[in-house]
Design a protein around this motif. Structure first.
Motif, mmCIF file in Angstrom:
data_model
loop_
_atom_site.group_PDB
_atom_site.id
_atom_site.type_symbol
_atom_site.label_atom_id
_atom_site.label_comp_id
_atom_site.label_asym_id
_atom_site.label_seq_id
_atom_site.Cartn_x
_atom_site.Cartn_y
_atom_site.Cartn_z
ATOM 1 N N ASP A 52 0.831 -1.201 0.000
ATOM 2 C CA ASP A 52 0.000 0.000 0.000
ATOM 3 C C ASP A 52 0.868 1.254 0.000
ATOM 4 N N TYR A 53 1.982 1.197 0.723
ATOM 5 C CA TYR A 53 2.907 2.327 0.720
ATOM 6 C C TYR A 53 3.628 2.435 -0.626
ATOM 7 N N MET A 54 4.036 1.297 -1.174
ATOM 8 C CA MET A 54 4.815 1.290 -2.414
ATOM 9 C C MET A 54 4.036 1.859 -3.592
ATOM 10 N N PHE A 63 -5.096 -2.525 -6.989
ATOM 11 C CA PHE A 63 -5.826 -3.743 -6.652
ATOM 12 C C PHE A 63 -4.818 -4.851 -6.354
ATOM 13 N N VAL A 64 -5.024 -5.532 -5.242
ATOM 14 C CA VAL A 64 -4.113 -6.597 -4.818
ATOM 15 C C VAL A 64 -4.920 -7.860 -4.541
ATOM 16 N N ALA A 65 -4.548 -8.944 -5.209
ATOM 17 C CA ALA A 65 -5.194 -10.241 -4.988
ATOM 18 C C ALA A 65 -4.121 -11.248 -4.586
ATOM 19 N N SER A 66 -4.381 -11.984 -3.527
ATOM 20 C CA SER A 66 -3.398 -12.932 -3.002
ATOM 21 C C SER A 66 -4.043 -14.295 -2.809
ATOM 22 N N PHE A 67 -3.357 -15.335 -3.314
ATOM 23 C CA PHE A 67 -3.884 -16.689 -3.187
ATOM 24 C C PHE A 67 -2.835 -17.606 -2.572
ATOM 25 N N PRO A 68 -3.240 -18.418 -1.571
ATOM 26 C CA PRO A 68 -2.294 -19.298 -0.878
ATOM 27 C C PRO A 68 -2.111 -20.629 -1.602
ATOM 28 N N PHE A 69 -0.895 -21.162 -1.494
ATOM 29 C CA PHE A 69 -0.570 -22.461 -2.062
ATOM 30 C C PHE A 69 -0.183 -23.410 -0.929
ATOM 31 N N TYR A 70 -0.832 -24.567 -0.905
ATOM 32 C CA TYR A 70 -0.582 -25.581 0.121
ATOM 33 C C TYR A 70 0.017 -26.824 -0.526
ATOM 34 N N ASN A 71 0.854 -27.520 0.236
ATOM 35 C CA ASN A 71 1.405 -28.772 -0.277
ATOM 36 C C ASN A 71 0.419 -29.913 -0.050
ATOM 37 N N GLN A 72 0.830 -31.135 -0.378
ATOM 38 C CA GLN A 72 -0.077 -32.282 -0.279
ATOM 39 C C GLN A 72 -0.443 -32.629 1.158
ATOM 40 N N ILE A 108 1.023 -13.210 -4.843
ATOM 41 C CA ILE A 108 0.348 -11.915 -4.760
ATOM 42 C C ILE A 108 0.425 -11.195 -6.093
ATOM 43 N N HIS A 109 -0.704 -10.758 -6.586
ATOM 44 C CA HIS A 109 -0.777 -10.026 -7.855
ATOM 45 C C HIS A 109 -1.174 -8.581 -7.580
ATOM 46 N N CYS A 110 -0.410 -7.647 -8.124
ATOM 47 C CA CYS A 110 -0.619 -6.226 -7.871
ATOM 48 C C CYS A 110 -0.795 -5.489 -9.197
ATOM 49 N N THR A 111 -1.852 -4.704 -9.312
ATOM 50 C CA THR A 111 -2.117 -3.987 -10.557
ATOM 51 C C THR A 111 -2.963 -2.750 -10.290
ATOM 52 N N SER A 112 -2.876 -1.773 -11.184
ATOM 53 C CA SER A 112 -3.740 -0.595 -11.103
ATOM 54 C C SER A 112 -4.943 -0.746 -12.028
ATOM 55 N N ASN A 113 -5.059 -1.891 -12.682
ATOM 56 C CA ASN A 113 -6.118 -2.127 -13.662
ATOM 57 C C ASN A 113 -7.123 -3.130 -13.109
ATOM 58 N N ILE A 114 -8.378 -2.727 -12.982
ATOM 59 C CA ILE A 114 -9.413 -3.603 -12.445
ATOM 60 C C ILE A 114 -9.596 -4.853 -13.307
ATOM 61 N N GLY A 130 -7.256 -6.520 -14.930
ATOM 62 C CA GLY A 130 -6.209 -7.469 -14.571
ATOM 63 C C GLY A 130 -6.501 -8.140 -13.238
ATOM 64 N N PHE A 131 -7.038 -7.378 -12.310
ATOM 65 C CA PHE A 131 -7.426 -7.890 -10.995
ATOM 66 C C PHE A 131 -8.498 -8.972 -11.132
ATOM 67 N N LYS A 132 -9.535 -8.682 -11.909
ATOM 68 C CA LYS A 132 -10.608 -9.640 -12.142
ATOM 69 C C LYS A 132 -10.083 -10.890 -12.846
#
Length: 379
Positions: free
Chosen positions: A221-223, A230-239, A248-254, A256-258
């Motif tokens: 948010d500071y950067m 828009f920031v979307a973050s998805f977790p990855f789990y092992n087996q 984490i995906h960061c973009t100023s374009n809605i 790209g976020f969608k």
């Protein structure tokens, strides 16, 4: 001393292969959208920690990683849009891995260029960053995928302030397991550098993944400065269902976020992470708070499903009648995790089946056009 082959071509676990698939799917769709933009003269893809691009799965089969998948995808784009340029920068500190990578990359073309290098990622980004001012009509995508929880925010700063996108692998497994046992000044400094906080303040985070995620969100948010972001973050789990990292995906374009949210849910098979259940069965619960009673589903914050989207919408629009479906999709467009594209039919079906939602069609009096509406029961 020569590098062993086993250190060049390593094993890719199932969750890592899913990461490859997600990035590849997103880049393919992302590139097509941007090339249709008249103001975009071309694309720049940067993978500053690309490894060798070649792996083996658990059965010993050869698997291609992100750089090779993306290079082939963007070659197709370059061949389609011959009036626009595609530049790919692939870098790894290990020169042997870069040499292996070169063997599997496609040939360059008139409007398709690949630049490989083996230097420190920080140095590469510090060289490319100042050039962004001269590339205002090029859209870039920066993939920052370190092997542990090491993030050079200063080198990333220019990429947050220009027209483009940044994807960061936040290696959560590292601090969750090791921060409490970090004794050396080098280890402590790494965490201080990554989370921009004194080690004594980080130590209480312990194994609380939410604390690390929140801190990274604050830094991003500071950067990004005053830009809408828009920031979307998805977790990855092992087996074993242990959390490995957030992508984490960061973009100023809605758009790209969608798109990123939709790609993630598709790659994960209709859910928000690679986490698996013991038997794939979702336990329903009786809901006595509704008029009469209905059913609901327990929420797992580490792995949402279509049921959670329906539950969220029911809670948000409880008792409202004749809500335009476009308004429903717009609410989800701006949600940090839930997607719309590719899942609308499933969401509507869940709302009707489990929450007794009524979907119909009316004629808009102002335009004379038909539009779908939905009515939610009161809970």
């Amino acid at each position: 001393m020569p590098v062993k082959k086993s250190q060049i071509i390593t094993e890719a676990k199932p969750h890592t292969i899913k990461k490859f698939e997600l990035i590849e799917m997103y880049i393919k769709a992302w590139a097509q959208k941007l090339m249709l933009n008249r103001q975009c003269n071309g694309l720049i893809f940067i993978d500053c920690m690309c490894n060798s691009g070649v792996y083996k799965d658990q059965s010993g089969n050869i698997i291609y990683g992100t750089p090779i998948r993306v290079a082939n995808a963007l070659l197709d784009v370059a061949r389609t849009y011959t009036d626009k340029q595609v530049f790919i920068y692939l870098n790894d500190l290990n020169s042997a891995r870069v040499e292996e990578l070169k063997k599997h990359l496609p040939d360059e073309g008139q409007n398709f260029k690949i630049v490989t290098s083996n230097e420190d990622a920080k140095e590469l980004l510090e060289n490319i960053g100042p050039q962004l001012n001269d590339s205002s009509h090029y859209h870039y995508f920066l993939l920052y995928d370190p092997y542990d929880a090491s993030i050079e925010w200063r080198a990333l700063l220019p990429f947050f302030r220009h027209w483009g996108e940044v994807m960061i692998n936040h290696a959560l497994l590292d601090p969750i397991r090791a921060i409490g046992s970090a004794k050396s000044s080098t280890a402590k400094e790494k965490y201080e550098h990554t989370y921009l906080e004194d080690f004594e303040k980080l130590l209480p985070y312990g194994s609380n993944k939410n604390a690390y995620e929140k801190r990274v969100e604050e830094i991003i948010d500071y950067m990004k400065g005053n830009r809408r972001y828009f920031v979307a973050s998805f977790p990855f789990y092992n087996q074993k269902n242990s959390l490995m990292y957030d992508l984490i995906h960061c973009t100023s374009n809605i758009e790209g976020f969608k798109l990123y949210k939709s790609c993630a849910w598709k790659v994960f098979g209709g859910q928000s992470s690679t986490k698996g259940s013991n038997d794939g069965y979702v336990q329903m619960e009786l809901d006595f708070s509704s008029n009469g009673f209905g059913v609901t589903f327990p929420t797992d914050d580490s792995c949402y499903g279509i049921h959670d989207i329906a539950k969220y919408l029911q809670k948000s629009f409880s008792g409202e009648n004749s809500v335009p479906l476009e308004e429903i999709w717009s609410v989800l467009d701006y949600h940090p995790i839930f997607p719309t594209d590719g899942f609308r039919k499933a969401i509507k079906n869940d709302l009707k089946k489990y929450y007794d939602a009524r979907i119909g069609t009316i004629v808009d009096p102002s335009s004379g056009k038909k539009q779908q509406i939905i009515s939610f029961r009161n809970t």
